[in-house]
Motif scaffolding. Structure first.
Motif, short mmCIF file in Angstrom:
data_model
loop_
_atom_site.label_atom_id
_atom_site.label_comp_id
_atom_site.label_asym_id
_atom_site.label_seq_id
_atom_site.Cartn_x
_atom_site.Cartn_y
_atom_site.Cartn_z
N SER A 1 32.67 151.65 10.51
CA SER A 1 32.46 152.33 9.22
C SER A 1 32.95 153.76 9.34
O SER A 1 33.35 154.21 10.42
CB SER A 1 30.97 152.32 8.86
OG SER A 1 30.26 153.28 9.63
N ALA B 1 31.17 156.24 9.37
CA ALA B 1 30.19 157.00 10.13
C ALA B 1 30.13 156.58 11.59
O ALA B 1 29.81 157.40 12.46
CB ALA B 1 28.80 156.86 9.49
N GLY B 2 30.39 155.31 11.88
CA GLY B 2 30.27 154.87 13.26
C GLY B 2 30.62 153.41 13.44
O GLY B 2 31.11 152.74 12.52
N CYS C 1 24.32 150.75 17.05
CA CYS C 1 25.32 151.65 16.47
C CYS C 1 25.64 152.83 17.38
O CYS C 1 24.80 153.29 18.15
CB CYS C 1 24.85 152.18 15.13
SG CYS C 1 24.61 150.90 13.88
N VAL D 1 27.54 156.53 16.50
CA VAL D 1 28.24 157.36 15.52
C VAL D 1 29.47 157.97 16.19
O VAL D 1 29.55 158.09 17.41
CB VAL D 1 27.33 158.46 14.94
CG1 VAL D 1 26.16 157.85 14.20
CG2 VAL D 1 26.84 159.39 16.03
N LYS E 1 26.45 162.85 12.32
CA LYS E 1 26.53 161.70 11.44
C LYS E 1 25.45 160.65 11.69
O LYS E 1 25.47 159.57 11.10
CB LYS E 1 27.91 161.03 11.55
CG LYS E 1 29.01 161.83 10.86
CD LYS E 1 30.30 161.04 10.79
CE LYS E 1 31.37 161.83 10.02
NZ LYS E 1 32.66 161.10 9.97
N GLU E 2 24.50 160.97 12.57
CA GLU E 2 23.44 160.00 12.85
C GLU E 2 22.70 159.61 11.58
O GLU E 2 22.49 158.43 11.30
CB GLU E 2 22.44 160.58 13.87
CG GLU E 2 22.96 160.65 15.29
CD GLU E 2 23.78 161.91 15.56
OE1 GLU E 2 24.21 162.10 16.70
OE2 GLU E 2 23.98 162.71 14.61
N MET F 1 24.89 157.46 9.21
CA MET F 1 25.04 156.08 9.63
C MET F 1 23.85 155.26 9.15
O MET F 1 24.00 154.13 8.68
CB MET F 1 25.16 156.00 11.16
CG MET F 1 25.50 154.61 11.68
SD MET F 1 27.19 154.13 11.31
CE MET F 1 27.27 152.49 12.02
#
Length: 293
Positions: free
Chosen positions: A158, A160-161, A241, A243, A248-249, A252
């Motif tokens: 994605s 984000a990650g 996940c 990131v 961005k944690e 996500m």
């Protein structure tokens, strides 16, 4: 280091976390670059239009080295599809492959099956690189990823990650079919053979010795290791996940939809009763995959 190892190592201290993020970002950058896509621009477009990457390209970034993907698959919800395809055409030379034969009605990824609304097969004229843009029936493309024919494909990139639904198996290059009967499907057999050529093993049952060994001792119905029971994307039974960039944690977590799914029933792992889900559209979109607001 495997994806699962990177995630574990990133939790040891701040410097390790930053290094692991950089490692994953480099892997994603390499995959995008191989298809002529620039990282920052692509991530911005994916965020704006709600697109994700799955398939062999998402699987590739989970490993330090390995196979080279033959194409890149973008999945985008119906509301963002037109805008994302317009971006692809404005930023690249990818155009619809008019020579591509139409998908047969019973193909796994044909329109109208497993939450797929439309598939555009694109090709870069000069390099011959291939891109597939899959529009999903739902606004959230992640729900389609959880309906793939094997756990080995339940991974995403994605904006984000990176996320993996079954890391205990996937990082050991093992996948399980979502329905035992799929082992007899000719198209799935070809996919299994292709996976084997890339060094992956796809088996038809969770009781296969390779799966049992890979999962090892674990607490039943807890965490991502156990295959039993319902799982929800917004819990620790969702995706594992990593990131890609600092800060961005939280993003996500926000982009994860409230999707629930189930690969096996709720019996203890040691039970002899085998309740692998049946692979039908009715089951997938009803009892086994649910999407909440």
């Amino acid at each position: 280091m495997s994806f699962e190892g990177l995630v574990a190592f990133s939790a040891t201290d701040n410097e390790s976390r930053r290094n692991c993020k950089r490692t994953m970002r480099v892997r994603v950058e390499k995959v995008l670059s191989a298809f002529g896509l620039e990282y920052n621009k692509t991530m911005k477009a994916m965020k704006e239009h709600g697109a994700i990457i799955s398939g062999s390209s998402a699987l590739r970034v989970l490993f330090a080295e390995g196979f080279e993907p033959g194409d890149i698959d973008f999945y985008v919800g119906r509301e963002g599809s037109a805008g994302f395809q317009a971006w692809i055409e404005s930023e690249s030379m990818y155009r619809e492959d008019v020579g591509k034969p139409p998908t047969e009605p019973d193909d796994w990824y044909s329109a109208g099956r497993h939450g797929i609304r439309e598939v555009k097969w694109l090709k870069e004229s000069e390099t011959g690189k291939k891109m597939n843009v899959v529009t999903t029936q739902d606004v959230c493309p992640i729900s389609v990823i959880l309906q793939f024919y094997t756990t080995l494909s339940m991974n995403i990139i994605s904006w984000a990650g990176v996320g993996c639904a079954y890391p205990s198996l996937t990082t050991k290059r093992i996948g399980v079919l979502v329905g035992r009967e799929l082992a007899e499907n000719r198209r799935v057999q070809r996919r299994i053979q292709k996976a084997a050529e890339r060094g992956f093993l796809i088996v038809s049952t969770w009781k296969d010795d390779a799966v049992t060994e890979a999962l090892g001792p674990h607490q039943c119905l807890k965490g991502r290791t156990c295959p039993r029971g319902a799982r929800n994307m917004r819990t620790n039974r969702g995706l594992l996940c990593m990131v890609l960039d600092e800060g961005k944690e939280g993003e996500m977590q926000k982009m994860m939809p409230n999707v629930s799914w189930m690969m096996m029933g709720g019996e203890d792992c040691g039970d002899e009763h085998d309740s692998i889900r049946v692979s039908t559209r009715r089951h997938r979109l009803g009892a086994f995959v649910s999407i909440k607001a």
